[in-house]
Design a protein around this motif. Structure first.
Motif, PDB file in Angstrom:
ATOM      1  N   SER A 170      -9.188 -22.235 -12.646  1.00  0.00           N
ATOM      2  CA  SER A 170      -9.664 -22.952 -13.831  1.00  0.00           C
ATOM      3  C   SER A 170      -9.827 -22.017 -15.017  1.00  0.00           C
ATOM      4  O   SER A 170      -9.524 -22.393 -16.163  1.00  0.00           O
ATOM      5  CB  SER A 170     -10.984 -23.671 -13.526  1.00  0.00           C
ATOM      6  OG  SER A 170     -11.952 -22.780 -13.011  1.00  0.00           O
ATOM      7  N   LEU A 171     -10.262 -20.777 -14.786  1.00  0.00           N
ATOM      8  CA  LEU A 171     -10.416 -19.822 -15.886  1.00  0.00           C
ATOM      9  C   LEU A 171      -9.057 -19.433 -16.462  1.00  0.00           C
ATOM     10  O   LEU A 171      -8.884 -19.389 -17.694  1.00  0.00           O
ATOM     11  CB  LEU A 171     -11.155 -18.581 -15.395  1.00  0.00           C
ATOM     12  CG  LEU A 171     -11.403 -17.492 -16.452  1.00  0.00           C
ATOM     13  CD1 LEU A 171     -12.204 -18.035 -17.623  1.00  0.00           C
ATOM     14  CD2 LEU A 171     -12.108 -16.290 -15.826  1.00  0.00           C
ATOM     15  N   VAL A 172      -8.076 -19.157 -15.609  1.00  0.00           N
ATOM     16  CA  VAL A 172      -6.733 -18.802 -16.086  1.00  0.00           C
ATOM     17  C   VAL A 172      -6.140 -19.957 -16.881  1.00  0.00           C
ATOM     18  O   VAL A 172      -5.543 -19.765 -17.958  1.00  0.00           O
ATOM     19  CB  VAL A 172      -5.834 -18.412 -14.903  1.00  0.00           C
ATOM     20  CG1 VAL A 172      -4.375 -18.310 -15.349  1.00  0.00           C
ATOM     21  CG2 VAL A 172      -6.292 -17.099 -14.294  1.00  0.00           C
ATOM     22  N   LEU A 173      -6.290 -21.175 -16.378  1.00  0.00           N
ATOM     23  CA  LEU A 173      -5.758 -22.340 -17.084  1.00  0.00           C
ATOM     24  C   LEU A 173      -6.468 -22.550 -18.416  1.00  0.00           C
ATOM     25  O   LEU A 173      -5.828 -22.897 -19.424  1.00  0.00           O
ATOM     26  CB  LEU A 173      -5.888 -23.591 -16.208  1.00  0.00           C
ATOM     27  CG  LEU A 173      -4.974 -23.643 -14.985  1.00  0.00           C
ATOM     28  CD1 LEU A 173      -5.293 -24.871 -14.137  1.00  0.00           C
ATOM     29  CD2 LEU A 173      -3.508 -23.663 -15.404  1.00  0.00           C
ATOM     30  N   ALA A 174      -7.783 -22.341 -18.445  1.00  0.00           N
ATOM     31  CA  ALA A 174      -8.527 -22.497 -19.697  1.00  0.00           C
ATOM     32  C   ALA A 174      -8.043 -21.500 -20.736  1.00  0.00           C
ATOM     33  O   ALA A 174      -7.836 -21.844 -21.910  1.00  0.00           O
ATOM     34  CB  ALA A 174     -10.021 -22.323 -19.442  1.00  0.00           C
ATOM     35  N   SER A 201      -5.133 -20.399 -25.637  1.00  0.00           N
ATOM     36  CA  SER A 201      -4.135 -19.511 -26.247  1.00  0.00           C
ATOM     37  C   SER A 201      -2.989 -20.325 -26.843  1.00  0.00           C
ATOM     38  O   SER A 201      -2.500 -20.028 -27.944  1.00  0.00           O
ATOM     39  CB  SER A 201      -3.596 -18.523 -25.204  1.00  0.00           C
ATOM     40  OG  SER A 201      -4.633 -17.710 -24.696  1.00  0.00           O
ATOM     41  N   THR A 202      -2.563 -21.360 -26.130  1.00  0.00           N
ATOM     42  CA  THR A 202      -1.524 -22.247 -26.660  1.00  0.00           C
ATOM     43  C   THR A 202      -2.004 -22.949 -27.924  1.00  0.00           C
ATOM     44  O   THR A 202      -1.269 -23.052 -28.915  1.00  0.00           O
ATOM     45  CB  THR A 202      -1.140 -23.291 -25.595  1.00  0.00           C
ATOM     46  OG1 THR A 202      -0.677 -22.625 -24.423  1.00  0.00           O
ATOM     47  CG2 THR A 202      -0.058 -24.230 -26.121  1.00  0.00           C
ATOM     48  N   PHE A 203      -3.246 -23.397 -27.893  1.00  0.00           N
ATOM     49  CA  PHE A 203      -3.839 -24.073 -29.053  1.00  0.00           C
ATOM     50  C   PHE A 203      -3.844 -23.153 -30.272  1.00  0.00           C
ATOM     51  O   PHE A 203      -3.422 -23.534 -31.371  1.00  0.00           O
ATOM     52  CB  PHE A 203      -5.251 -24.523 -28.692  1.00  0.00           C
ATOM     53  CG  PHE A 203      -6.009 -25.180 -29.814  1.00  0.00           C
ATOM     54  CD1 PHE A 203      -5.589 -26.397 -30.325  1.00  0.00           C
ATOM     55  CD2 PHE A 203      -7.130 -24.582 -30.350  1.00  0.00           C
ATOM     56  CE1 PHE A 203      -6.286 -27.012 -31.359  1.00  0.00           C
ATOM     57  CE2 PHE A 203      -7.836 -25.181 -31.378  1.00  0.00           C
ATOM     58  CZ  PHE A 203      -7.416 -26.410 -31.888  1.00  0.00           C
ATOM     59  N   VAL A 229     -15.570 -25.353 -18.740  1.00  0.00           N
ATOM     60  CA  VAL A 229     -16.822 -25.730 -18.095  1.00  0.00           C
ATOM     61  C   VAL A 229     -16.701 -25.589 -16.587  1.00  0.00           C
ATOM     62  O   VAL A 229     -17.602 -25.060 -15.916  1.00  0.00           O
ATOM     63  CB  VAL A 229     -17.217 -27.168 -18.493  1.00  0.00           C
ATOM     64  CG1 VAL A 229     -18.342 -27.693 -17.606  1.00  0.00           C
ATOM     65  CG2 VAL A 229     -17.654 -27.217 -19.961  1.00  0.00           C
ATOM     66  N   ALA A 230     -15.576 -26.040 -16.022  1.00  0.00           N
ATOM     67  CA  ALA A 230     -15.372 -25.919 -14.577  1.00  0.00           C
ATOM     68  C   ALA A 230     -15.358 -24.458 -14.156  1.00  0.00           C
ATOM     69  O   ALA A 230     -15.922 -24.085 -13.110  1.00  0.00           O
ATOM     70  CB  ALA A 230     -14.065 -26.609 -14.180  1.00  0.00           C
ATOM     71  N   ALA A 231     -14.709 -23.592 -14.945  1.00  0.00           N
ATOM     72  CA  ALA A 231     -14.666 -22.167 -14.611  1.00  0.00           C
ATOM     73  C   ALA A 231     -16.062 -21.552 -14.655  1.00  0.00           C
ATOM     74  O   ALA A 231     -16.443 -20.771 -13.771  1.00  0.00           O
ATOM     75  CB  ALA A 231     -13.736 -21.433 -15.585  1.00  0.00           C
ATOM     76  N   ILE A 232     -16.839 -21.904 -15.657  1.00  0.00           N
ATOM     77  CA  ILE A 232     -18.197 -21.360 -15.775  1.00  0.00           C
ATOM     78  C   ILE A 232     -19.063 -21.837 -14.611  1.00  0.00           C
ATOM     79  O   ILE A 232     -19.802 -21.044 -14.004  1.00  0.00           O
ATOM     80  CB  ILE A 232     -18.814 -21.776 -17.125  1.00  0.00           C
ATOM     81  CG1 ILE A 232     -18.075 -21.068 -18.269  1.00  0.00           C
ATOM     82  CG2 ILE A 232     -20.303 -21.447 -17.162  1.00  0.00           C
ATOM     83  CD1 ILE A 232     -18.457 -21.583 -19.641  1.00  0.00           C
TER      84      ILE A 232
END
Length: 412
Positions: free
Chosen positions: A261-265, A270-272, A300-303
Motif C-alpha cells: 500500500s505504501l509503494v502504491l501510494a 508521484s503520477t499526480f 491511510v491503509a499504509a499508515i
C-alpha cells in the motif's frame, strides 16, 4: 466480499497503535498549520513574506489524507467506546468531551486568531480588549473580509473538527440499533472481510462517487451546514474506522499489505505530481479526483498497517501523549499566530523563523498543558480531559496488640 475471519478485540484490551496514531496525527496537524503560514498561494489567517511555492508539493501530499486519518482513528475509538453503551450514554460522554472544549475555545482561545487576522487585514483597530468585548457580545457583524467567519460574528477556526466529530458520533449513536442489527453486522463483516487488492481498492469507490458528485458543487469551506463534500468523505472514513475498531482480521491484513500500500501510494502521488507539472492545461477533474482519493486511501491503509506492526506496544510516552492530544489541539493554532506576531518583526529569515515558530508552538503547548491545564481541576474538562478526583483516604489499620495481651477466648 468474504466474511471477516478476525475475532473481535477482547474487552479491556488497549490498542496502543491507535493511541499512538492519534497523537502522531495531531502532531502532523500542528506542523501543517505552521506550513500554512509559509506556503505560497494558499489563503490562511496570516501569510509570511517568505512564502515559498515549493512548499505546495509536500503540503498537498499531506493535506489529502491528514484529516481523513484523524476521522478514521476517531471512528476506531468510537467502535471501542460503543461496546456496552447505549445511545444516550455515548451522546452524554461525547458531548461533554467535544462540545465543552468547543464553546470554551471559541470564547477564550480562538479570539486572538481572529483579532490578529483582522488587524493584518486592516479591518480591526489594534487593541485586543476592545476587540474581545465586541467579539463576545456577538452584536454588529464584522466586515466579511475582517477574519474567517466574521460574517457570523464569532468563529471556531481550527476547532471545526470538534462539531464535525460530534455530529458523526451522534449520527452513529442515534442509529446504534441499525448497526447492531443483522444487516448492520453483515455490512461490518463484509467490510472487515476484504482481503488483498479488494481492501486497497473497494473502499475507494464510495469516496470517488461522492467526490465526482459533490466536490465541484460544494468545495470545502468548513461551513458546517453546506460542507456536503467534506462531510461525505469524513463520515465515510469515520464509518470505516467504526467498523474496523474491534475486528482483528482486517488489521492483520492491513499490516500484511503495509509495504504494498505504501509503494502504491507513492506511485499514485508521484503520477499526480508528474501530470500536474508536465501539462500546461489543468488536469481533467475526473482524473484528478481518481488519483486523489486513490492516494488518500492507499496512504491511510499504509499508515494503519505500519502503525499496527510497529506501534502496538505500551510505549512509555503514550499515556502522557494521550492526555496531551486535546489540549495541544485546542491551543496550537492560537500559539502559532501569537508566535508569528512575536517573530515576524524580528525578520529572522526563511530558515530560522519557521524553526523557532515550531519550537515556540510545541513548547507553549507543553508548558500550558503540563504546567497549568492538567493541574487545575476546573480547566481539565474545558480542554477535553477527565476530571480527576482525589483518591479516597485508606482506613487506618488497627494498632497492634500490646505485648503480653491475649485476645479473649470466644467462649468468654
Amino acid at each position: 466480499m468474504s466474511a471477516s475471519t478476525g475475532a473481535p478485540t477482547p474487552p479491556g484490551h488497549r490498542r496502543h497503535d491507535i493511541d499512538a496514531l492519534r497523537a502522531l496525527a495531531f502532531l502532523f496537524v500542528i506542523l501543517y498549520h505552521v506550513g500554512m503560514y509559509y506556503v505560497a498561494g494558499w489563503p490562511w489567517h496570516l501569510k509570511s513574506p517568505h512564502a515559498a511555492e515549493w512548499l505546495q508539493w509536500p503540503m498537498v501530499a499531506l493535506n489529502i489524507w491528514r484529516m481523513d486519518l484523524v476521522f478514521l482513528v476517531s471512528g476506531v475509538s468510537l467502535g471501542f467506546l460503543s461496546r456496552g453503551q447505549g445511545t444516550w450514554a455515548l451522546l452524554r460522554s461525547r458531548g461533554v468531551r467535544l462540545l465543552l472544549p468547543l464553546a470554551f475555545g471559541m470564547a477564550v482561545i480562538v479570539p486572538y486568531q481572529a483579532y490578529a487576522q483582522g488587524v493584518a487585514n486592516g479591518y480591526v483597530a489594534p487593541g485586543f480588549g476592545a476587540f474581545l468585548l465586541r467579539y463576545l457580545s456577538m452584536g454588529a457583524p464584522w466586515p466579511k473580509q475582517a477574519f474567517d467567519g466574521a460574517e457570523f460574528g464569532i468563529t471556531w477556526n481550527h476547532l471545526w473538527y470538534l462539531p464535525y466529530l460530534f455530529a458523526y458520533t451522534a449520527l452513529v449513536a442515534a442509529t446504534l440499533p441499525l448497526w447492531r442489527s443483522a444487516a448492520g453486522q453483515w455490512l461490518r463483516r463484509a467490510f472487515n472481510g476484504l482481503r488483498g487488492w479488494r481492501l486497497l481498492v473497494l473502499p475507494v469507490v464510495p469516496l470517488l462517487v461522492f467526490t465526482l458528485l459533490l466536490a465541484s458543487r460544494f468545495p470545502g469551506t468548513h461551513n458546517f451546514v453546506r460542507d456536503f463534500h467534506l462531510h461525505s468523505i469524513y463520515f465515510t472514513l469515520f464509518l470505516y474506522g467504526y467498523w474496523m475498531g474491534v475486528d482483528t482480521g482486517v488489521w492483520k491484513e492491513l499490516e500484511r499489505l503495509r509495504r504494498v500500500s505504501l509503494v502504491l501510494a507513492i506511485a499514485v502521488i508521484s503520477t499526480f505530481f508528474a501530470l500536474r507539472a508536465g501539462m500546461k492545461a489543468p488536469l481533467p477533474s475526473s482524473l484528478t479526483d481518481l488519483l486523489r482519493v486513490l492516494y488518500l486511501w492507499l496512504m491511510v491503509a499504509a499508515i494503519l498497517g505500519h502503525a499496527h506492526r510497529h506501534l502496538n506496544r505500551p510505549w512509555p510516552w503514550l499515556r502522557w501523549a494521550n492526555e496531551s492530544v486535546y489540549p495541544w489541539y485546542v491551543l496550537h493554532q492560537t500559539l502559532i499566530v501569537a508566535g508569528i506576531t512575536v517573530l515576524a518583526p524580528l525578520a529572522l529569515g526563511p530558515v530560522v523563523e519557521p524553526a523557532l515558530l515550531v519550537v515556540l508552538t510545541l513548547a507553549g503547548c507543553w508548558l500550558l498543558t503540563d504546567g497549568v491545564i492538567r493541574r487545575v481541576g476546573f480547566l481539565r474538562p474545558l480542554f477535553g480531559l477527565k476530571i480527576t478526583r482525589p483518591a479516597s483516604p485508606q482506613p487506618l489499620a488497627p494498632p497492634p496488640p500490646a505485648r503480653g495481651w491475649r485476645s479473649p477466648s470466644p467462649r468468654a
